[in-house]
Each structure stands twice: as structure tokens, then as C-alpha cells.
Design a protein around this motif. Sequence first.
Motif, mmCIF file in Angstrom:
data_model
loop_
_atom_site.group_PDB
_atom_site.id
_atom_site.type_symbol
_atom_site.label_atom_id
_atom_site.label_comp_id
_atom_site.label_asym_id
_atom_site.label_seq_id
_atom_site.Cartn_x
_atom_site.Cartn_y
_atom_site.Cartn_z
ATOM 1 N N ASP B 39 64.822 7.768 40.820
ATOM 2 C CA ASP B 39 65.312 9.127 40.587
ATOM 3 C C ASP B 39 65.980 9.275 39.217
ATOM 4 N N PRO B 40 66.934 8.415 38.876
ATOM 5 C CA PRO B 40 67.498 8.495 37.524
ATOM 6 C C PRO B 40 66.438 8.324 36.444
ATOM 7 N N ASP B 41 65.502 7.406 36.649
ATOM 8 C CA ASP B 41 64.455 7.191 35.648
ATOM 9 C C ASP B 41 63.695 8.483 35.375
ATOM 10 N N ARG B 42 63.410 9.214 36.416
ATOM 11 C CA ARG B 42 62.684 10.468 36.264
ATOM 12 C C ARG B 42 63.486 11.446 35.409
ATOM 13 N N ILE B 43 64.776 11.522 35.663
ATOM 14 C CA ILE B 43 65.634 12.431 34.888
ATOM 15 C C ILE B 43 65.699 11.995 33.422
ATOM 16 N N GLU B 45 63.634 10.581 31.624
ATOM 17 C CA GLU B 45 62.424 10.886 30.859
ATOM 18 C C GLU B 45 62.565 12.205 30.096
ATOM 19 N N ASN B 46 63.273 13.153 30.681
ATOM 20 C CA ASN B 46 63.448 14.462 30.046
ATOM 21 C C ASN B 46 64.297 14.353 28.787
ATOM 22 N N TYR B 47 65.207 13.430 28.773
ATOM 23 C CA TYR B 47 65.985 13.172 27.577
ATOM 24 C C TYR B 47 65.236 12.070 26.831
ATOM 25 N N GLU B 48 65.834 11.460 25.874
ATOM 26 C CA GLU B 48 65.128 10.397 25.175
ATOM 27 C C GLU B 48 65.689 9.045 25.583
ATOM 28 N N TYR B 49 66.214 8.974 26.781
ATOM 29 C CA TYR B 49 66.944 7.775 27.165
ATOM 30 C C TYR B 49 66.231 6.953 28.220
ATOM 31 N N GLY B 50 66.721 5.743 28.402
ATOM 32 C CA GLY B 50 66.141 4.839 29.387
ATOM 33 C C GLY B 50 67.202 4.330 30.336
ATOM 34 N N ARG B 51 66.801 3.363 31.128
ATOM 35 C CA ARG B 51 67.689 2.826 32.151
ATOM 36 C C ARG B 51 68.938 2.200 31.541
ATOM 37 N N ALA B 52 68.771 1.639 30.343
ATOM 38 C CA ALA B 52 69.896 0.989 29.678
ATOM 39 C C ALA B 52 70.990 2.002 29.354
ATOM 40 N N HIS B 53 70.578 3.195 28.934
ATOM 41 C CA HIS B 53 71.558 4.234 28.637
ATOM 42 C C HIS B 53 72.289 4.647 29.911
ATOM 43 N N HIS B 54 71.531 4.761 30.988
ATOM 44 C CA HIS B 54 72.136 5.132 32.259
ATOM 45 C C HIS B 54 73.244 4.157 32.652
ATOM 46 N N ARG B 55 72.943 2.884 32.546
ATOM 47 C CA ARG B 55 73.923 1.868 32.948
ATOM 48 C C ARG B 55 75.185 1.949 32.102
ATOM 49 N N SER B 123 74.007 10.541 38.442
ATOM 50 C CA SER B 123 74.600 9.944 39.642
ATOM 51 C C SER B 123 74.432 10.849 40.853
ATOM 52 N N ASP B 124 74.332 12.157 40.619
ATOM 53 C CA ASP B 124 74.033 13.038 41.745
ATOM 54 C C ASP B 124 72.700 12.658 42.373
ATOM 55 N N ALA B 125 71.717 12.416 41.506
ATOM 56 C CA ALA B 125 70.396 12.069 42.013
ATOM 57 C C ALA B 125 70.427 10.730 42.741
ATOM 58 N N GLN B 126 71.124 9.771 42.127
ATOM 59 C CA GLN B 126 71.162 8.441 42.739
ATOM 60 C C GLN B 126 71.962 8.456 44.034
ATOM 61 N N ARG B 127 73.038 9.211 44.039
ATOM 62 C CA ARG B 127 73.839 9.294 45.259
ATOM 63 C C ARG B 127 73.091 9.992 46.391
ATOM 64 N N ALA B 128 72.273 10.973 46.008
ATOM 65 C CA ALA B 128 71.551 11.706 47.052
ATOM 66 C C ALA B 128 70.690 10.750 47.871
ATOM 67 N N ARG B 129 69.998 9.852 47.178
ATOM 68 C CA ARG B 129 69.152 8.902 47.908
ATOM 69 C C ARG B 129 70.011 7.929 48.715
ATOM 70 N N MET B 130 71.079 7.463 48.083
ATOM 71 C CA MET B 130 71.956 6.508 48.756
ATOM 72 C C MET B 130 72.592 7.164 49.989
ATOM 73 N N ARG B 131 72.973 8.415 49.833
ATOM 74 C CA ARG B 131 73.608 9.110 50.951
ATOM 75 C C ARG B 131 72.637 9.249 52.118
ATOM 76 N N ALA B 132 71.399 9.599 51.800
ATOM 77 C CA ALA B 132 70.395 9.751 52.858
ATOM 78 C C ALA B 132 70.183 8.424 53.581
ATOM 79 N N ALA B 133 70.159 7.342 52.800
ATOM 80 C CA ALA B 133 69.955 6.020 53.405
ATOM 81 C C ALA B 133 71.155 5.647 54.271
ATOM 82 N N TYR B 134 72.353 5.896 53.749
ATOM 83 C CA TYR B 134 73.575 5.600 54.498
ATOM 84 C C TYR B 134 73.579 6.379 55.811
#
Lengths: 169, 169
Positions: B39-43, B45-55, B123-134
Motif C-alpha cells: 500500500d505505501p509503495d503504491r502511494i 509511486e505518485n511522488y518520486e520516492y521509494g520505500r527508503a524514503h518511507h522508512r 501510515s494511514d494506508a499501512q495502518r488500514a491493512r494492519m487494522r483489518a488484520a488485527y
Amino acid sequence: MAAGSPGVQSGESLLFLTDEQLRKGIEAMFFAYRAFTADPDRILENYEYGRAHHRAIHFINRQPGLTVNTLLTLLGVTKQSLNRVLRTLVEDGLVEARVGREDKRERNLFLTERGAALERELSDAQRARMRAAYRAAGPAAVAGFRQVLEAMMDPEIHRHYQSIRDGAA
Amino acid sequence: MAAGSPGVQSGESLLFLTDEQLRKGIEAMFFAYRAFTADPDRILENYEYGRAHHRAIHFINRQPGLTVNTLLTLLGVTKQSLNRVLRTLVEDGLVEARVGREDKRERNLFLTERGAALERELSDAQRARMRAAYRAAGPAAVAGFRQVLEAMMDPEIHRHYQSIRDGAA
DNA sequence: TTGGAAAGTCAACATGGCTGACATAAAATC
DNA sequence: GATTTTATGTCAGCCATGTTGACTTTCCAA
């Protein structure tokens, strides 16, 4: 996005769904996954391979004879990416790609003895860490661990996972 | 390597430590982690960033004012790798690097308003999946999930994790 | 016999790891 | 005060592994 508000509580406590709890889970996933891949990565350095080779070897060992397409779905990469990895594994004599018996366009993938040996070395290392974690956490925790992970997967992948979950071949 | 032999059972069943069970956990980790980052990866893509920036953004948000060195330890990458990421984030006005008050060699990192906005979106996107799993797995499963992940981390990282686990700043 | 699926290949590119070498500033130590 | 160590930044280059696009070969099935 109502940050941290679990809403009105029904019978069971929903405190485990707070943003704070979710954040802890997210960070735990990040740190644990890094540890999870560290041991095989260290081994792979000695050969000329990377994590992508490990994943291919793992699933070929798991389902001997699986087709390239099936492996593609499991790994979730493009055929070009996978092909680069598979080619080196075949060239190096770790994987055998047999022409399909029914459909000769397909390639059925198998590990050679050397491939199986590397698979064992890698999975021994990975299992050792997993075993230690399982042992430390106990059987009830392990059940919960698996439940949450399964609920986190994409539904389509979860179907794949379930279908191979309980049987080897 | 005694494959799949849990040895003589003591009082409690050790069936959860068989190679088969460990293998399921290993595969579940792989598939779940992929979903976890999707989910974060998808977001991004719209910017010019990658997973490293997210972390980087995640941990700067987590501990505002942390130093480059601390971030380096948390992320487990080289300073050159991190620097490439941090430079773009500072240039783009998502991160501010203030000279340390006590030790002027240090840089204290903070998110700007724009940085905080991206952090929230990710983090909203990542939490949404985590919340559903929880929610699907339930509180007991979540406790076990966290227990196993913590046991899997490298000890040094686990110490870091614990020290920031329960407090924001 | 022809269309389309499965697979392989080539080229080009991006991200994000890495190492090595070097610069600068400031703190710490001698 | 001079020297060493530490924290950070930066440049250059390499590697693994992901991507897209275009094309070929093989071969099943309509």
C-alpha cells in the motif's frame, strides 16, 4: 481518519486497534523481517546469489515441478526479473527446467542435488531463527502470529498460501 | 539437522516446532510482508520516492529531532545510502535538518508540515491493512503476533525497539 | 491453419543497497 | 594549543533486482 479513536467499545475491548498498537505492529514487522532475511543473506554472499535466488529455490523445493508461471505468481515479479535469476540457477546446475509432458511450452522446475543442498543450507539457517522465536514465544503466540499474518496477505495470495499450506507436493 | 523431529515431548507439546510448522511461518512472513509494503509503495509511486524514503519519514515522525546516526542504526543501512534519501527529502522540503544544540556536529531531523502530511498518508494506508488484520485475528492473536516478531529480531535492535516501543517522544 | 498463450530474450532504465575515498566541523583528548 | 576522534556530508562507481517495451519461438487449441 480518526487517529487513535477506537470508537465506542462493544462487549470486547478494542484497545488493541488503537493507532499506537498498530504502529507497534508495523515497526515490529519491519525489524523482524530484517532479521528474518539476514541469515540467508549472509550465506548467499558466499555464493554469487541474492535474495531473489533464495526465493526461487525455496518455492521450487516446495513444489517440485511447478511451472515458471506458477512461480511468477508466487514471487510477484515480472518474468524478466525471474528469468534472469532462473537462467543463472540453471546455468550453474542448481535448477533443472524440464519441458512439460502435457504442454511442451511449459517448463517444470526441479532442484538438482546441488540446488537442494543450497536450499537446505539456507532454510536451515532461516528455520533456526524461526524456531528460536517460536520456542521463546510459545505455541499460543505462534498460532496468533500465523493468524495475523494470514489476515494481512492479499486475498489472492492467501488462497495460494492456503492451497500449499498443509501439503508438500 | 534432524528434519522435523521435535524430539521427546516434555509436558507441553512441541509439535509447533516441527520443520513443517516453521516452513509455514516462513512463507507467511514472506507473503504478509509483501502485502504490508504494497500500500505505501503504491502511494510512493505518485511522488518520486521509494520505500527508503518511507522508512526515513516514519522514524523521523516517530522520534522528532533524532540524529542521523540514530536513524542510521534504526534503518540498518550505510550513511551513503541514507544520505541520498535524506538529501532529497530536505531539498524537497519534507524534512528539516537542524544543527545540534549541544553537539553542533549532529543534525537533528524533523518533518516539515509537508513531510508530516506525506507521513500521514503513508501510515494511514499501512495502518488500514494492519487494522483489518488485527480486527480479523482478534486481540489474543495480536499479542502472539507481536511476541513472535519481537523474539525474531536481532537482540540489539530489539533493545532499540523496546526503548521506543511505548513512548512517542 | 491460424490465433493466442507460454516462455525466453534483449535493451534500457530506476531504486536502493554497497564500498572506498575524501572533506569539514566540532568535540574530546593529550 | 595541537592532535585525534567523531558526526556528517559528498563524490564516484559497482551490484542486485525490480521495472517496461519489443520481439521471437514454440506449440496448443479452435
